[in-house]
Design a protein around this motif. Structure first.
Motif, PDB file in Angstrom:
ATOM      1  N   GLN A   1       0.831  -1.206   0.000  1.00  0.00           N
ATOM      2  CA  GLN A   1       0.000   0.000   0.000  1.00  0.00           C
ATOM      3  C   GLN A   1       0.865   1.256   0.000  1.00  0.00           C
ATOM      4  O   GLN A   1       0.556   2.230  -0.686  1.00  0.00           O
ATOM      5  CB  GLN A   1      -0.947   0.010   1.205  1.00  0.00           C
ATOM      6  N   ALA A   2       1.935   1.227   0.772  1.00  0.00           N
ATOM      7  CA  ALA A   2       2.816   2.391   0.819  1.00  0.00           C
ATOM      8  C   ALA A   2       3.509   2.622  -0.522  1.00  0.00           C
ATOM      9  O   ALA A   2       3.704   3.767  -0.943  1.00  0.00           O
ATOM     10  CB  ALA A   2       3.861   2.206   1.930  1.00  0.00           C
ATOM     11  N   ARG A   3       3.845   1.544  -1.189  1.00  0.00           N
ATOM     12  CA  ARG A   3       4.589   1.669  -2.443  1.00  0.00           C
ATOM     13  C   ARG A   3       3.687   1.951  -3.650  1.00  0.00           C
ATOM     14  O   ARG A   3       4.039   2.736  -4.528  1.00  0.00           O
ATOM     15  CB  ARG A   3       5.383   0.391  -2.678  1.00  0.00           C
ATOM     16  N   TYR A   4       2.534   1.281  -3.712  1.00  0.00           N
ATOM     17  CA  TYR A   4       1.687   1.375  -4.906  1.00  0.00           C
ATOM     18  C   TYR A   4       0.295   1.949  -4.633  1.00  0.00           C
ATOM     19  O   TYR A   4      -0.534   2.013  -5.541  1.00  0.00           O
ATOM     20  CB  TYR A   4       1.501  -0.020  -5.528  1.00  0.00           C
ATOM     21  N   GLY A   5       0.035   2.340  -3.407  1.00  0.00           N
ATOM     22  CA  GLY A   5      -1.303   2.788  -3.021  1.00  0.00           C
ATOM     23  C   GLY A   5      -1.855   3.950  -3.822  1.00  0.00           C
ATOM     24  O   GLY A   5      -3.068   4.074  -3.986  1.00  0.00           O
ATOM     25  N   SER A   6      -1.009   4.805  -4.364  1.00  0.00           N
ATOM     26  CA  SER A   6      -1.496   5.955  -5.134  1.00  0.00           C
ATOM     27  C   SER A   6      -1.778   5.603  -6.592  1.00  0.00           C
ATOM     28  O   SER A   6      -2.328   6.424  -7.329  1.00  0.00           O
ATOM     29  CB  SER A   6      -0.474   7.094  -5.072  1.00  0.00           C
ATOM     30  N   ASP A   7      -1.432   4.396  -7.009  1.00  0.00           N
ATOM     31  CA  ASP A   7      -1.640   3.961  -8.397  1.00  0.00           C
ATOM     32  C   ASP A   7      -3.057   3.405  -8.543  1.00  0.00           C
ATOM     33  O   ASP A   7      -3.402   2.407  -7.902  1.00  0.00           O
ATOM     34  CB  ASP A   7      -0.610   2.888  -8.751  1.00  0.00           C
ATOM     35  N   PRO A   8      -3.901   4.016  -9.366  1.00  0.00           N
ATOM     36  CA  PRO A   8      -5.274   3.515  -9.524  1.00  0.00           C
ATOM     37  C   PRO A   8      -5.330   2.107 -10.105  1.00  0.00           C
ATOM     38  O   PRO A   8      -6.253   1.353  -9.823  1.00  0.00           O
ATOM     39  CB  PRO A   8      -5.933   4.521 -10.461  1.00  0.00           C
ATOM     40  N   ARG A   9      -4.313   1.712 -10.877  1.00  0.00           N
ATOM     41  CA  ARG A   9      -4.265   0.338 -11.403  1.00  0.00           C
ATOM     42  C   ARG A   9      -4.084  -0.674 -10.273  1.00  0.00           C
ATOM     43  O   ARG A   9      -4.642  -1.773 -10.318  1.00  0.00           O
ATOM     44  CB  ARG A   9      -3.113   0.189 -12.404  1.00  0.00           C
ATOM     45  N   PHE A  10      -3.322  -0.276  -9.246  1.00  0.00           N
ATOM     46  CA  PHE A  10      -3.100  -1.164  -8.108  1.00  0.00           C
ATOM     47  C   PHE A  10      -4.397  -1.358  -7.327  1.00  0.00           C
ATOM     48  O   PHE A  10      -4.728  -2.473  -6.933  1.00  0.00           O
ATOM     49  CB  PHE A  10      -2.000  -0.613  -7.201  1.00  0.00           C
ATOM     50  N   ALA A  11      -5.136  -0.286  -7.140  1.00  0.00           N
ATOM     51  CA  ALA A  11      -6.426  -0.390  -6.442  1.00  0.00           C
ATOM     52  C   ALA A  11      -7.376  -1.291  -7.219  1.00  0.00           C
ATOM     53  O   ALA A  11      -8.072  -2.133  -6.634  1.00  0.00           O
ATOM     54  CB  ALA A  11      -7.033   0.996  -6.243  1.00  0.00           C
ATOM     55  N   ALA A  12      -7.413  -1.156  -8.538  1.00  0.00           N
ATOM     56  CA  ALA A  12      -8.261  -2.007  -9.370  1.00  0.00           C
ATOM     57  C   ALA A  12      -7.797  -3.462  -9.304  1.00  0.00           C
ATOM     58  O   ALA A  12      -8.611  -4.386  -9.268  1.00  0.00           O
ATOM     59  CB  ALA A  12      -8.260  -1.507 -10.803  1.00  0.00           C
ATOM     60  N   TYR A  13      -6.487  -3.654  -9.285  1.00  0.00           N
ATOM     61  CA  TYR A  13      -5.920  -5.005  -9.190  1.00  0.00           C
ATOM     62  C   TYR A  13      -6.353  -5.674  -7.888  1.00  0.00           C
ATOM     63  O   TYR A  13      -6.789  -6.828  -7.882  1.00  0.00           O
ATOM     64  CB  TYR A  13      -4.399  -4.924  -9.284  1.00  0.00           C
ATOM     65  N   LEU A  14      -6.230  -4.949  -6.777  1.00  0.00           N
ATOM     66  CA  LEU A  14      -6.628  -5.512  -5.487  1.00  0.00           C
ATOM     67  C   LEU A  14      -8.115  -5.837  -5.455  1.00  0.00           C
ATOM     68  O   LEU A  14      -8.531  -6.839  -4.868  1.00  0.00           O
ATOM     69  CB  LEU A  14      -6.287  -4.540  -4.354  1.00  0.00           C
TER      70      LEU A  14
END
Length: 97
Positions: free
Chosen positions: A69-82
């Motif tokens: 979350q700290a590393r990729y939390g601001s990436d909207p693709r990461f949120a969609a991936y999760l």
């Protein structure tokens, strides 16, 4: 960036799922030759691995979730991936589509 291609497109932890499948298969393969006590002990191994992997993946055992979350939390693709990718059990239907 984070990995969301190949096996990681259908499971957030496909390596752990594969490891669990391997040890479950070894247990099932050897089950006919085991006494009931040895079979119970052998069956405990995949159960333990499943619990261990689940605890690691959910963040209750290690800070992996917080680190991601700290590393990729601001990436909207990461949120969609999760949101769209299962934690452990692969979504085979994504491959078949």
């Amino acid at each position: 960036g984070f990995c969301d291609v190949g096996l990681w497109s259908v499971s957030q932890h496909p390596n752990w799922f594969g490891n669990l499948c391997l040890w479950s298969g070894i247990t099932l393969y050897n089950a006919p030759g085991l006494s009931p006590v040895k079979l119970a002990l052998a069956a405990a191994s995949p159960v333990f691995l499943g619990a261990l992997f689940g605890a690691q993946a959910s963040g209750s055992l290690t800070p992996a979730v917080e680190l991601s979350q700290a590393r990729y939390g601001s990436d909207p693709r990461f949120a969609a991936y999760l949101e769209n990718t299962p934690l452990f059990m692969p979504r085979v239907d994504k491959w078949l589509a």
